[in-house]
Write a protein that holds these residues in place. Structure first.
Motif, PDB file in Angstrom:
ATOM      1  N   GLN A 104       0.845  -1.205   0.000  1.00  0.00           N
ATOM      2  CA  GLN A 104       0.000   0.000   0.000  1.00  0.00           C
ATOM      3  C   GLN A 104       0.873   1.245   0.000  1.00  0.00           C
ATOM      4  O   GLN A 104       1.910   1.277   0.664  1.00  0.00           O
ATOM      5  N   ILE A 105       0.443   2.262  -0.749  1.00  0.00           N
ATOM      6  CA  ILE A 105       1.185   3.528  -0.797  1.00  0.00           C
ATOM      7  C   ILE A 105       0.195   4.653  -0.519  1.00  0.00           C
ATOM      8  O   ILE A 105      -0.912   4.652  -1.066  1.00  0.00           O
ATOM      9  N   ARG A 106       0.594   5.591   0.341  1.00  0.00           N
ATOM     10  CA  ARG A 106      -0.305   6.695   0.681  1.00  0.00           C
ATOM     11  C   ARG A 106       0.487   7.996   0.618  1.00  0.00           C
ATOM     12  O   ARG A 106       1.596   8.075   1.158  1.00  0.00           O
ATOM     13  N   GLN A 107      -0.057   9.011  -0.052  1.00  0.00           N
ATOM     14  CA  GLN A 107       0.612  10.315  -0.122  1.00  0.00           C
ATOM     15  C   GLN A 107       0.262  11.080   1.148  1.00  0.00           C
ATOM     16  O   GLN A 107      -0.897  11.412   1.376  1.00  0.00           O
ATOM     17  N   LEU A 108       1.250  11.355   2.006  1.00  0.00           N
ATOM     18  CA  LEU A 108       0.954  12.020   3.283  1.00  0.00           C
ATOM     19  C   LEU A 108       1.017  13.536   3.154  1.00  0.00           C
ATOM     20  O   LEU A 108       0.246  14.259   3.775  1.00  0.00           O
ATOM     21  N   THR A 109       1.992  14.017   2.387  1.00  0.00           N
ATOM     22  CA  THR A 109       2.158  15.459   2.135  1.00  0.00           C
ATOM     23  C   THR A 109       2.665  15.546   0.693  1.00  0.00           C
ATOM     24  O   THR A 109       2.965  14.507   0.080  1.00  0.00           O
ATOM     25  N   PRO A 110       2.812  16.765   0.142  1.00  0.00           N
ATOM     26  CA  PRO A 110       3.312  16.819  -1.239  1.00  0.00           C
ATOM     27  C   PRO A 110       4.636  16.073  -1.448  1.00  0.00           C
ATOM     28  O   PRO A 110       4.907  15.571  -2.522  1.00  0.00           O
ATOM     29  N   ARG A 111       5.474  15.991  -0.388  1.00  0.00           N
ATOM     30  CA  ARG A 111       6.790  15.346  -0.568  1.00  0.00           C
ATOM     31  C   ARG A 111       6.939  14.009   0.142  1.00  0.00           C
ATOM     32  O   ARG A 111       7.966  13.343  -0.027  1.00  0.00           O
ATOM     33  N   ALA A 161       7.825   6.006   6.053  1.00  0.00           N
ATOM     34  CA  ALA A 161       7.426   7.211   5.313  1.00  0.00           C
ATOM     35  C   ALA A 161       8.690   7.824   4.728  1.00  0.00           C
ATOM     36  O   ALA A 161       9.675   8.035   5.452  1.00  0.00           O
ATOM     37  N   VAL A 162       8.659   8.088   3.427  1.00  0.00           N
ATOM     38  CA  VAL A 162       9.865   8.554   2.719  1.00  0.00           C
ATOM     39  C   VAL A 162       9.629   9.951   2.153  1.00  0.00           C
ATOM     40  O   VAL A 162       8.698  10.168   1.374  1.00  0.00           O
ATOM     41  N   GLN A 163      10.466  10.884   2.557  1.00  0.00           N
ATOM     42  CA  GLN A 163      10.377  12.247   2.021  1.00  0.00           C
ATOM     43  C   GLN A 163      11.232  12.365   0.765  1.00  0.00           C
ATOM     44  O   GLN A 163      12.406  11.987   0.768  1.00  0.00           O
ATOM     45  N   ARG A 164      10.628  12.876  -0.285  1.00  0.00           N
ATOM     46  CA  ARG A 164      11.371  13.046  -1.542  1.00  0.00           C
ATOM     47  C   ARG A 164      12.277  14.258  -1.403  1.00  0.00           C
ATOM     48  O   ARG A 164      11.802  15.362  -1.132  1.00  0.00           O
ATOM     49  N   GLU A 165      13.581  14.032  -1.559  1.00  0.00           N
ATOM     50  CA  GLU A 165      14.549  15.135  -1.445  1.00  0.00           C
ATOM     51  C   GLU A 165      14.885  15.642  -2.840  1.00  0.00           C
ATOM     52  O   GLU A 165      15.164  14.828  -3.726  1.00  0.00           O
ATOM     53  N   GLU A 166      14.886  16.959  -2.980  1.00  0.00           N
ATOM     54  CA  GLU A 166      15.287  17.521  -4.272  1.00  0.00           C
ATOM     55  C   GLU A 166      16.730  17.064  -4.532  1.00  0.00           C
ATOM     56  O   GLU A 166      17.575  17.189  -3.634  1.00  0.00           O
ATOM     57  N   HIS A 167      17.011  16.519  -5.678  1.00  0.00           N
ATOM     58  CA  HIS A 167      18.340  15.990  -6.036  1.00  0.00           C
ATOM     59  C   HIS A 167      18.738  14.749  -5.237  1.00  0.00           C
ATOM     60  O   HIS A 167      19.850  14.268  -5.363  1.00  0.00           O
ATOM     61  N   GLY A 168      17.879  14.249  -4.365  1.00  0.00           N
ATOM     62  CA  GLY A 168      18.220  13.044  -3.590  1.00  0.00           C
ATOM     63  C   GLY A 168      18.018  11.817  -4.476  1.00  0.00           C
ATOM     64  O   GLY A 168      16.966  11.660  -5.087  1.00  0.00           O
ATOM     65  N   ALA A 206       4.208  15.524   7.885  1.00  0.00           N
ATOM     66  CA  ALA A 206       3.606  14.184   7.854  1.00  0.00           C
ATOM     67  C   ALA A 206       3.063  13.819   9.232  1.00  0.00           C
ATOM     68  O   ALA A 206       3.703  14.105  10.254  1.00  0.00           O
ATOM     69  N   TYR A 207       1.925  13.199   9.250  1.00  0.00           N
ATOM     70  CA  TYR A 207       1.267  12.691  10.464  1.00  0.00           C
ATOM     71  C   TYR A 207       0.797  13.791  11.425  1.00  0.00           C
ATOM     72  O   TYR A 207       0.441  13.489  12.566  1.00  0.00           O
ATOM     73  N   ALA A 208       0.787  15.073  10.989  1.00  0.00           N
ATOM     74  CA  ALA A 208       0.395  16.152  11.920  1.00  0.00           C
ATOM     75  C   ALA A 208      -1.019  15.915  12.451  1.00  0.00           C
ATOM     76  O   ALA A 208      -1.255  15.972  13.660  1.00  0.00           O
ATOM     77  N   GLN A 209      -1.967  15.633  11.545  1.00  0.00           N
ATOM     78  CA  GLN A 209      -3.360  15.447  11.963  1.00  0.00           C
ATOM     79  C   GLN A 209      -3.510  14.186  12.819  1.00  0.00           C
ATOM     80  O   GLN A 209      -4.156  14.200  13.866  1.00  0.00           O
ATOM     81  N   ALA A 210      -2.878  13.104  12.372  1.00  0.00           N
ATOM     82  CA  ALA A 210      -2.974  11.836  13.120  1.00  0.00           C
ATOM     83  C   ALA A 210      -2.415  12.012  14.530  1.00  0.00           C
ATOM     84  O   ALA A 210      -2.969  11.487  15.504  1.00  0.00           O
ATOM     85  N   LEU A 211      -1.327  12.774  14.648  1.00  0.00           N
ATOM     86  CA  LEU A 211      -0.725  12.979  15.972  1.00  0.00           C
ATOM     87  C   LEU A 211      -1.605  13.858  16.851  1.00  0.00           C
ATOM     88  O   LEU A 211      -1.698  13.649  18.060  1.00  0.00           O
ATOM     89  N   LYS A 212      -2.274  14.846  16.214  1.00  0.00           N
ATOM     90  CA  LYS A 212      -3.199  15.698  16.987  1.00  0.00           C
ATOM     91  C   LYS A 212      -4.276  14.828  17.621  1.00  0.00           C
ATOM     92  O   LYS A 212      -4.597  14.965  18.789  1.00  0.00           O
ATOM     93  N   GLU A 213      -4.802  13.916  16.797  1.00  0.00           N
ATOM     94  CA  GLU A 213      -5.875  13.041  17.302  1.00  0.00           C
ATOM     95  C   GLU A 213      -5.345  12.084  18.364  1.00  0.00           C
ATOM     96  O   GLU A 213      -6.008  11.809  19.349  1.00  0.00           O
ATOM     97  N   MET A 214      -4.126  11.603  18.160  1.00  0.00           N
ATOM     98  CA  MET A 214      -3.581  10.598  19.066  1.00  0.00           C
ATOM     99  C   MET A 214      -3.106  11.229  20.387  1.00  0.00           C
ATOM    100  O   MET A 214      -3.345  10.707  21.458  1.00  0.00           O
TER     101      MET A 214
END
Ligand code: FAD
Ligand code: FES
Length: 325
Positions: free
Chosen positions: A12-19, A77-84, A157-165
């Motif tokens: 499963q793949i889920r887009q958490l934020t634009p990056r 969760a993997v953040q896409r790094e510019e030039h990474g 990433a996970y800002a909303q989930a952490l607020k709830e948790m």
């Protein structure tokens, strides 16, 4: 093949934020994966047609909210790094059904749940190992505070989930609306028995360590994990000459010394690939520029002497380096 490595499948793949994308990895036959504790990470051993082996580390998240993932699942969760290179390879090639090779979980950032009070401090994608720590502390009804700093809430990433948790235990510090986090002020406000766990990019960790030092905190009160990468923006190419085998290898600005040697089929020992285990430490014969030591294995004195270096993360800003290999 390294006998410790095993295969998992992206399910499963889920887009958490634009990056940032989240990946669920499971065993093909449903067998349980090796167990782990909060703060652990795994190494992804990727193969690139142009670069050969590319190893990158990702922290384990462990579940959604307070709910644990099943024992046959790892969540990263993997953040896409510019030039990474590695993060782009993952974002571009991982699909549901992709098989990949990983190493077993390693924890160099373990949570001490006996501490009377805990502060979890995250900078950006450094939130990942702190999510299972928060889950673990909440479950055990331990006293803790979580401060999560980032550019804007939609990029965290996970800002909303952490607020709830976490509810009020969580403070989100978004620099676009709240300004920059004052790390020294935050640390100075902690009770003397608070243990701090900090994770994020190297400058964030360095600022936290500096703040703790300036407050005369005893060593060990602030524990950190830097998301160290094998190359940094601005790294330059150089030639490495191997004294014993007589070979020369060109190291590009966007690859590590270890990757360049491995791709040239020079046998070199390695394990962690993030400057901690010391297995890749190699004797330096000479160098024309400065050695840039980025490992945590060699002591400050050894780094100053410049007689050895960790090939996985360290390099030179000069044009040539001679190693005893
Ligand atoms: C223990 C541990 C846990 C980690 N957990 C996570 C996690 O949970 N999630 C996560 O996203 N990451 C995590 N990381 C970081 C991750 O392992 C990688 O370092 C990260 O994904 C970047 O890898 P990359 O191959 O994309 O970048 P690299 O190719 O290694 O590049 C590193 C940096 O250099 C810059 N750069 C490279 N080439 C150039 C160039 N030519 N010009 C300008 N800039 C350049 C890139 O922008 C990048 O910022 C963790 C690291 C460690 C050590
Ligand atoms: S491989 Fe562990 S320090 Fe380099």
């Amino acid at each position: 093949m390294n006998p410790k490595l095993f295969d998992v499948k992206v399910v499963q793949i889920r887009q958490l934020t634009p990056r940032v994308r989240e990946y669920l990895l499971t065993t093909a036959d449903g067998a349980p994966l090796p167990t782990w504790t909060a703060g652990a990470h795994i190494a992804l051993h990727l193969t690139s047609p142009t670069r050969g082996l590319v190893v990158r580390h990702y922290s384990l998240i462990g579940g959604s909210g307070l709910q644990d993932d099943p024992p046959n699942t790892y969540r990263i969760a993997v953040q896409r790094e510019e030039h990474g290179f590695g993060s782009n390879l993952i974002h571009e090639t991982f699909k549901a059904g992709t098989t990949l090779r990983i190493g077993p979980p390693v924890n160099s950032f373990a949570l001490d749940r006996s501490a009377p009070k805990v502060l979890l401090l995250a900078g950006g994608i450094g939130i990942t190992p702190l999510v299972p720590m928060a889950r673990s502390l909440l479950r055990r009804k331990r006293s803790f505070q979580m401060v999560y700093s980032g550019r804007s809430v939609d990029q965290m990433a996970y800002a909303q989930a952490l607020k709830e948790m976490c509810g009020e235990v969580l403070q989100l510090q978004c620099s676009d609306t709240d300004g920059m986090l004052d790390i020294k002020k935050l640390l100075a406000a902690q009770d003397p028995d608070t243990q701090v766990y900090v994770c994020g990019p190297t400058p964030f960790i360095n600022a936290s360590i500096q703040a703790a030092k300036s407050l005369n905190w005893e060593e060990g009160r602030l524990r950190s994990e830097a998301f160290i990468s094998s190359v940094l923006a601005g790294d330059t190419p150089f030639k490495v000459s191997l004294k014993r085998s007589g070979r020369d290898v060109e190291v590009r600005g966007d690859e590590s010394l270890l990757d360049a040697l491995s791709n040239a089929r020079i046998p070199v020992f390695w394990d962690c690939r993030k400057g901690e285990c010391g297995l890749c430490a190699t004797k330096v014969v000479s160098h024309d520029g400065e050695l840039q030591h980025r490992d945590r294995y060699l002591t400050d004195e050894e780094k100053q002497q410049g007689q050895s270096m960790c090939l996985c993360v360290s390099r030179t800003n000069g044009k040539s380096l001679v190693l005893d290999l």
